[in-house]
Design a protein around this motif. Structure first.
Motif, PDB file in Angstrom:
ATOM      1  N   GLU A 231      40.476  50.084 -17.158  1.00 44.67           N
ATOM      2  CA  GLU A 231      40.248  48.856 -16.960  1.00 44.67           C
ATOM      3  C   GLU A 231      38.601  47.918 -17.379  1.00 44.67           C
ATOM      4  O   GLU A 231      38.307  46.768 -17.307  1.00 44.67           O
ATOM      5  CB  GLU A 231      40.316  48.818 -15.354  1.00 44.67           C
ATOM      6  CG  GLU A 231      42.084  49.762 -15.260  1.00 44.67           C
ATOM      7  CD  GLU A 231      42.712  48.642 -15.315  1.00 44.67           C
ATOM      8  OE1 GLU A 231      42.610  46.948 -15.388  1.00 44.67           O
ATOM      9  OE2 GLU A 231      43.496  48.806 -15.651  1.00 44.67           O
ATOM     10  N   PHE A 232      37.593  48.911 -17.177  1.00 41.14           N
ATOM     11  CA  PHE A 232      36.078  48.559 -16.618  1.00 41.14           C
ATOM     12  C   PHE A 232      35.804  47.885 -17.849  1.00 41.14           C
ATOM     13  O   PHE A 232      35.058  47.147 -18.407  1.00 41.14           O
ATOM     14  CB  PHE A 232      34.847  50.298 -16.797  1.00 41.14           C
ATOM     15  CG  PHE A 232      35.300  50.474 -14.934  1.00 41.14           C
ATOM     16  CD1 PHE A 232      34.625  49.541 -14.118  1.00 41.14           C
ATOM     17  CD2 PHE A 232      35.794  51.467 -15.004  1.00 41.14           C
ATOM     18  CE1 PHE A 232      35.326  49.866 -12.908  1.00 41.14           C
ATOM     19  CE2 PHE A 232      35.933  51.998 -13.904  1.00 41.14           C
ATOM     20  CZ  PHE A 232      35.953  50.826 -12.618  1.00 41.14           C
ATOM     21  N   ARG A 235      36.894  44.913 -19.014  1.00 40.04           N
ATOM     22  CA  ARG A 235      35.719  43.558 -18.833  1.00 40.04           C
ATOM     23  C   ARG A 235      34.500  43.683 -18.926  1.00 40.04           C
ATOM     24  O   ARG A 235      33.456  43.125 -18.435  1.00 40.04           O
ATOM     25  CB  ARG A 235      36.527  43.576 -17.330  1.00 40.04           C
ATOM     26  CG  ARG A 235      37.917  43.379 -16.677  1.00 40.04           C
ATOM     27  CD  ARG A 235      38.255  43.207 -15.301  1.00 40.04           C
ATOM     28  NE  ARG A 235      39.741  43.639 -15.146  1.00 40.04           N
ATOM     29  CZ  ARG A 235      40.824  44.255 -15.250  1.00 40.04           C
ATOM     30  NH1 ARG A 235      40.317  45.804 -15.842  1.00 40.04           N
ATOM     31  NH2 ARG A 235      41.724  44.250 -15.442  1.00 40.04           N
ATOM     32  N   ASP A 271      38.299  42.003 -10.216  1.00 40.21           N
ATOM     33  CA  ASP A 271      39.875  41.874 -10.437  1.00 40.21           C
ATOM     34  C   ASP A 271      40.084  43.972 -11.485  1.00 40.21           C
ATOM     35  O   ASP A 271      41.057  43.940 -11.099  1.00 40.21           O
ATOM     36  CB  ASP A 271      40.158  40.583 -12.071  1.00 40.21           C
ATOM     37  CG  ASP A 271      41.197  40.945 -12.571  1.00 40.21           C
ATOM     38  OD1 ASP A 271      42.324  40.753 -11.963  1.00 40.21           O
ATOM     39  OD2 ASP A 271      41.352  41.925 -13.734  1.00 40.21           O
ATOM     40  N   CYS A 272      38.884  43.782 -11.742  1.00 40.81           N
ATOM     41  CA  CYS A 272      39.166  45.268 -12.343  1.00 40.81           C
ATOM     42  C   CYS A 272      39.633  46.430 -11.001  1.00 40.81           C
ATOM     43  O   CYS A 272      40.218  47.067 -11.137  1.00 40.81           O
ATOM     44  CB  CYS A 272      37.708  46.157 -12.663  1.00 40.81           C
ATOM     45  SG  CYS A 272      37.533  47.568 -13.164  1.00 40.81           S
ATOM     46  N   ASN A 275      43.128  46.047 -10.291  1.00 40.31           N
ATOM     47  CA  ASN A 275      44.270  46.673 -10.965  1.00 40.31           C
ATOM     48  C   ASN A 275      43.682  48.064 -11.262  1.00 40.31           C
ATOM     49  O   ASN A 275      45.523  48.757 -11.202  1.00 40.31           O
ATOM     50  CB  ASN A 275      43.557  46.394 -12.606  1.00 40.31           C
ATOM     51  CG  ASN A 275      44.538  45.595 -13.174  1.00 40.31           C
ATOM     52  OD1 ASN A 275      45.594  45.192 -13.454  1.00 40.31           O
ATOM     53  ND2 ASN A 275      43.715  43.980 -12.303  1.00 40.31           N
ATOM     54  N   TRP A 307      35.375  35.811 -18.870  1.00 41.06           N
ATOM     55  CA  TRP A 307      36.465  36.407 -18.024  1.00 41.06           C
ATOM     56  C   TRP A 307      36.873  34.805 -17.942  1.00 41.06           C
ATOM     57  O   TRP A 307      37.882  34.386 -17.261  1.00 41.06           O
ATOM     58  CB  TRP A 307      36.037  36.637 -17.278  1.00 41.06           C
ATOM     59  CG  TRP A 307      37.400  37.610 -15.972  1.00 41.06           C
ATOM     60  CD1 TRP A 307      37.769  37.275 -15.638  1.00 41.06           C
ATOM     61  CD2 TRP A 307      37.749  38.764 -16.729  1.00 41.06           C
ATOM     62  NE1 TRP A 307      39.045  37.751 -15.145  1.00 41.06           N
ATOM     63  CE2 TRP A 307      39.022  38.678 -15.843  1.00 41.06           C
ATOM     64  CE3 TRP A 307      38.234  39.462 -18.378  1.00 41.06           C
ATOM     65  CZ2 TRP A 307      40.629  39.514 -16.404  1.00 41.06           C
ATOM     66  CZ3 TRP A 307      39.034  40.272 -18.317  1.00 41.06           C
ATOM     67  CH2 TRP A 307      40.079  40.143 -18.035  1.00 41.06           C
TER      68      TRP A 307
END
Length: 323
Positions: A231-232, A235, A271-272, A275, A307
């Motif tokens: 997830e990191f 992004r 957002d990260c 999620n 992003w």
């Protein structure tokens, strides 16, 4: 008229009381030295407390802020601080402070290095001087204290010329001990990171921020940590710390302490975390705050811009959906 004016002035509200900040005492600790070096805390009332858990407990209760060491460049994390923040206290980190550490060997007047048989200090400080102690004082017994300053104070009170303490030059001066050896740490780049914590509030983003959190995996399955880290990575969010800690629930059950470059107000970071919380793990948010040191965050800003462009693109695509 003058009487009325004086009476009105006496009833007018004065300046707000100074914030009260708890720190690991007594006077002369590295924590106090770091605290006094932080311009943002100038003008606060400093309250010395006997242990780190008591500092953090007070910050969640009677005091406005707490100030505690959380990481050392040589010995790593200060586990009592990490564990208290992760499991026992609901506190938010407000800022971090980096202090360069110089350790000294201090003893009562009349002592000499060859006659030292016992050394007292905070365990992290002792660990940072292993080479010196092994080389110069291999015969000395090592005893632990709650802080470097407590070790210095106890050594001064005892007055035994065979006992020395590892501590700050400031503490040596405060408690009238002689410096037997200066800068005895094993590494010249020794630094300690401290955090200011409070029961509430997230500082506004500055453009050079850090976010800390704890992730608790919902199930132990292959790839669960990888899924969180992806997830990191997806992004381009840079992780500045990743550490596992036992959850205290059962053997082999671990959570992960994560520091990342960025602020929860940033779209990418928010957002990260959204999620991860929704799909991967339970998240305990420890704060977003101004980062200490000189680490640049240009890559994070570039990723944030990318992003936004991608979000604008997907909005354009979705605009063609039938209503």
């Amino acid at each position: 008229m003058p009487v009325v004016a004086a009476d009105a002035a006496s009833r007018s509200p004065g300046p707000p009381p100074a914030l009260r900040v708890g720190y690991l005492g007594p006077a002369g600790t590295f924590t106090e030295q770091a605290l006094r070096s932080e311009p943002a805390l100038a003008g606060c009332d400093f309250v010395a407390l006997p242990s780190i858990p008591e500092v953090l407990e007070a910050a969640a209760g009677d005091l406005d802020l707490g100030f505690a060491a959380i990481e050392n460049s040589i010995e790593g994390s200060v586990n009592i601080t990490l564990d208290t923040l992760a499991f026992d206290a609901d506190l938010l980190i407000q800022r971090e402070t980096i202090l360069s550490v110089r350790l000294n060997l201090l003893a009562p007047v009349g002592s000499d290095l060859e006659g030292i048989e016992r050394i007292v200090s905070f365990p992290h400080a002792v660990a940072q001087c292993r080479s010196f102690l092994r080389r110069r004082l291999p015969q000395a017994r090592i005893d632990a204290a709650n802080s470097t300053a407590e070790a210095v104070r106890a050594t001064a009170a005892g007055g035994d010329p065979r006992t020395a303490a590892i501590g700050t030059e400031l503490a040596g001066a405060l408690y009238n001990l002689n410096v037997l050896a200066t800068d005895i740490g094993d590494h010249r780049g020794n630094q300690t990171r401290f955090v200011t914590v409070a029961a509430r509030g997230i500082p506004s983003p500055t453009g050079h921020d850090k976010t800390s959190l704890v992730t608790f995996q919902r199930s132990d399955r292959p790839g669960s940590l990888l899924n969180i880290l992806q997830e990191f990575a997806a992004r381009s969010i840079n992780l500045t710390k990743l550490e596992s800690r036992p959850t205290k629930r059962s053997l082999g059950d671990y959570c992960f302490i994560i520091d990342l470059a960025g602020h929860v107000a940033d779209e990418l970071v928010a957002d990260c975390l959204l999620n991860i919380q929704a799909k991967q793990a339970d998240v305990k948010f420890l704060g977003s705050y101004p980062a200490g040191g000189e680490r640049a965050d240009g890559a994070r800003r570039e990723a944030d811009d990318a992003w936004r462009r991608a979000a604008a693109w997907i909005d354009t695509v979705r605009a063609h959906l039938a209503s």
